[in-house]
Structures are given as C-alpha cells and as structure tokens.
Scaffold this active site. Structure first.
Site, PDB file in Angstrom:
ATOM      1  N   GLU A 176       0.790  -1.113  -0.072  1.00  0.00           N
ATOM      2  CA  GLU A 176       0.002  -0.193  -0.200  1.00  0.00           C
ATOM      3  C   GLU A 176       0.860   1.283   0.056  1.00  0.00           C
ATOM      4  O   GLU A 176       2.203   1.299   0.325  1.00  0.00           O
ATOM      5  CB  GLU A 176      -0.936   0.006   1.142  1.00  0.00           C
ATOM      6  CG  GLU A 176      -0.432  -0.674   2.687  1.00  0.00           C
ATOM      7  CD  GLU A 176       0.830   0.175   2.984  1.00  0.00           C
ATOM      8  OE1 GLU A 176       0.793   1.450   2.943  1.00  0.00           O
ATOM      9  OE2 GLU A 176       1.877  -0.771   3.464  1.00  0.00           O
ATOM     10  N   GLU A 319       4.745  -0.504   1.148  1.00  0.00           N
ATOM     11  CA  GLU A 319       4.688  -0.582  -0.054  1.00  0.00           C
ATOM     12  C   GLU A 319       4.822  -2.155  -0.488  1.00  0.00           C
ATOM     13  O   GLU A 319       4.731  -2.563  -1.643  1.00  0.00           O
ATOM     14  CB  GLU A 319       6.071  -0.238  -1.024  1.00  0.00           C
ATOM     15  CG  GLU A 319       6.465   1.457  -0.780  1.00  0.00           C
ATOM     16  CD  GLU A 319       7.575   1.949  -1.459  1.00  0.00           C
ATOM     17  OE1 GLU A 319       8.337   1.117  -1.993  1.00  0.00           O
ATOM     18  OE2 GLU A 319       7.796   3.070  -1.024  1.00  0.00           O
TER      19      GLU A 319
END
Length: 356
Positions: A176, A319
C-alpha cells in the site's frame, strides 16, 4: 446491490485441499534431509500446494498488488509529510523508482499498482474502474467513507485478484501507499481488537514524540466520536478506515475466493487481513505472514490472525517490501522440494518421526 454481489461472492469461498496439503508434507518427509529441516518453509509450501490443489505447486508468476489512496485524517497533523507525497510515490511505481520495485526485480515479481483513492489523478496509473473517490474524509469530523464506498472498494480488491488470476498469477503479495495510513490502520485495529490507541499506535514513517502523542489523541477521539460497531468490519472501515485498507480487505477475500496464496506485508495489510477474516473466517487459510514490522501493534494483529511471521528484520517501509522479501525464500524452498533426492533415490534409510 453492491453488497448483495459481495455477499454472494463470499459464499463461494472454499477451504484449501487438505489431502493435497498432507501429501505435500509427506513428500517433504521423504526428501533426503532431516525431518522438518526447512522449518516453516516446508509447512508454507505444503499450504500453497493445498491452496493450488496440486502436489507440485507453481510460483513462477508472482505479483505485488499495491493499493494507493489518500486519507483525510492527515489534516489533523498525524504524519510527517503532506498528502501530496502519495501521488508522487504512486507515480514512481510506474517508473520502477521505489524500494519495492528494486526488490521485486531481484525477486522476479511484478509490481501491480492501483489508484484506489489518491487525491489527484496520476497519469498512467489512475483508472476509473478502480478509483473509488479522491481520498477519504477526516474521521475526526465525519465518517471516513460511506458504507457503499467501502463495499465498492472491497469488490474492487476482489476484482483485481480475479483479473490477475486470469492472467496467470500464482501468488500475490500485498502492499500500500498512502500518507496517514498508519493512523487509519491503527484506528481500525483498535476497533477490531478492543485495544486502546496507546497500545496500537506507532510512529509510522517517523513521527516525533509530540507527533506520536497527537496521533494517539486523534485516534482515541475519532473512535469515540464515530463509535464503530466492533462486530461489523464494514462499519469500522467506513467510519475510521482508508480506501487502501478496504481495498486490501477485498484482495484477501478475493485470494480466498479464487484460490490464490496471499502474502501479508506489514501492519497495514495485516489489519486489512484481519478485517477480511472477520468477514469470512476461511480467508485465514489463504494468508501467509511475511515479516514482523516495527509497528508496535503488528505482533498483536498477527496473534489475532493466528499467524507466525517468517522474518523479523525491523522493517517499517510498507509498499509490500516485507512481503516481497519472502518470495526468494519460497523459491529456494520450491527448488529443494522439486529437485532434492529422496531417501529411496540415494538408498539410505529414511528418518523416523519421534514425538516427545
């Protein structure tokens, strides 16, 4: 109507093939090495075999689904950087200029980024079919989202998995990007577990002592004002969550629906996984915890999920980087599983299993 579609999809979720999982463990035990010598890698690969429904699973095509979204709560001073950073980093996923992009290249995985709720559109990334809205509201002032937006985000996450499964992806990791999303995930975690903000809130990307105090105050006050229903994950997500978390909840539900192993990253994706498991408990059987992050509540969420992280590296990057770090280990385990000689091959007596 969207909620009806989502509920019908969830009814299709089935448990992995237990007989295949057991057969895979038996195969491990016949390889010419000490019993259980590769530890958690053996049990993980056996679970993947059960999920894929075949004794010889495949992990050739790996993807990292990265959902990007902005959070209205940022205006309350809960992050070190401004919301504009989300769009910048999201754009860098397309050019390969993020940490997870560099790691994924080594791990042989594809980065699959989506704009599910960035404040501004990102050229080459933003697509109307995946974007729910331009960020969420400030949950200190009003609910972060409507219930319909959450359901649409969940359905979008499930859609992403369906599409990627059709493209041949055999395992998906989760990531994310969204400034302020450790605040939303901590708030959701508090509502799901009943723990206080003081227990479930960390520094995120690097808050000062004063910033951390403010973050805890905002979460505590926001939960009191919004009063989410602890028995309803959708209500929790709508009142204090984020679009990335809601979308990831859908990704985990989709992985269970379409029988794809799902690798959790850190705290944020683990909170989404817990929301998915609360919606449908069978989802747990499709989840793999990659690492234990620096966020203080991550361990608590993993305990709630009943999962053990394989790596403990003190990572706090997001991430999907921690999830990506697990891929090479799984590839190495797969090589041993497929290419190692058996005791019969080398004409050596097999190890015996002893219980204490």
């Amino acid at each position: 109507m969207p909620e009806t579609i989502w509920e019908n999809e969830i009814k299709q979720i089935r448990l992995p093939d237990e007989e295949v999982r057991k057969a895979s463990l038996t195969r491990w035990n016949h390889l010419a090495k000490p019993l259980h010598g590769m530890g958690a890698l053996e049990t993980m690969l056996a679970r993947i075999a059960g999920i894929q429904g075949r004794l010889h699973p495949s992990l050739q095509k790996k993807g990292i689904v990265v959902l990007c979204a902005d959070n209205g709560i940022v205006k309350e001073g809960v992050s070190q950087t401004g919301a504009e950073v989300t769009a910048v980093v999201a754009g860098n996923f397309l050019t390969g200029q993020t940490s997870v992009c560099k790691m994924a290249k080594v791990a042989g995985a594809d980065i699959l980024p989506y704009d599910i709720g960035i404040l501004t559109d990102v050229e080459g990334l933003t697509k109307a079919e995946y974007k729910i809205s331009c960020g969420t509201k400030d949950f200190l002032e009003e609910p972060a989202m409507t219930r319909e937006e959450v359901v649409r985000a969940i359905l979008t996450g499930m859609k992403i998995v369906k599409e990627r499964k059709a493209q041949g992806y055999e395992i998906l990791a989760t990531g994310e990007m969204g400034i302020g999303n450790t605040t939303t995930s901590s708030a959701v975690a508090c509502a799901l577990t009943g723990e206080a903000a003081g227990v479930m809130t960390g520094r995120g990307a690097g808050l000062s002592d004063e910033g951390l105090i403010r973050k805890k105050e905002v979460i505590t006050e926001g939960l009191a004002r919004r009063n989410p229903d602890p028995s309803d994950p959708v209500d929790i997500l709508a009142k204090v969550g984020g679009l990335d978390i809601a979308g990831l909840t859908g990704v985990f539900l989709g992985c269970a629906r379409y029988q794809v192993p799902a690798v959790l990253d850190g705290f944020i994706s683990s909170v989404a996984a817990l929301a998915a498991v609360r919606i449908e408990p069978k989802v747990k059987e499709y989840l793999f915890a990659s690492h234990r992050s620096k966020e203080p509540a991550h361990n608590r969420i993993l305990e709630e999920l009943g999962l053990e992280a394989v790596l403990d590296l003190g990572m706090a990057l997001g991430e999907g980087t921690g999830a990506c770090a697990l891929f090479p280990l799984l590839d190495m385990a797969m090589t041993v599983y497929e290419e190692m000689s058996s005791f019969d091959d080398i004409q050596v007596e097999q190890y015996k299993e002893y219980t204490s």
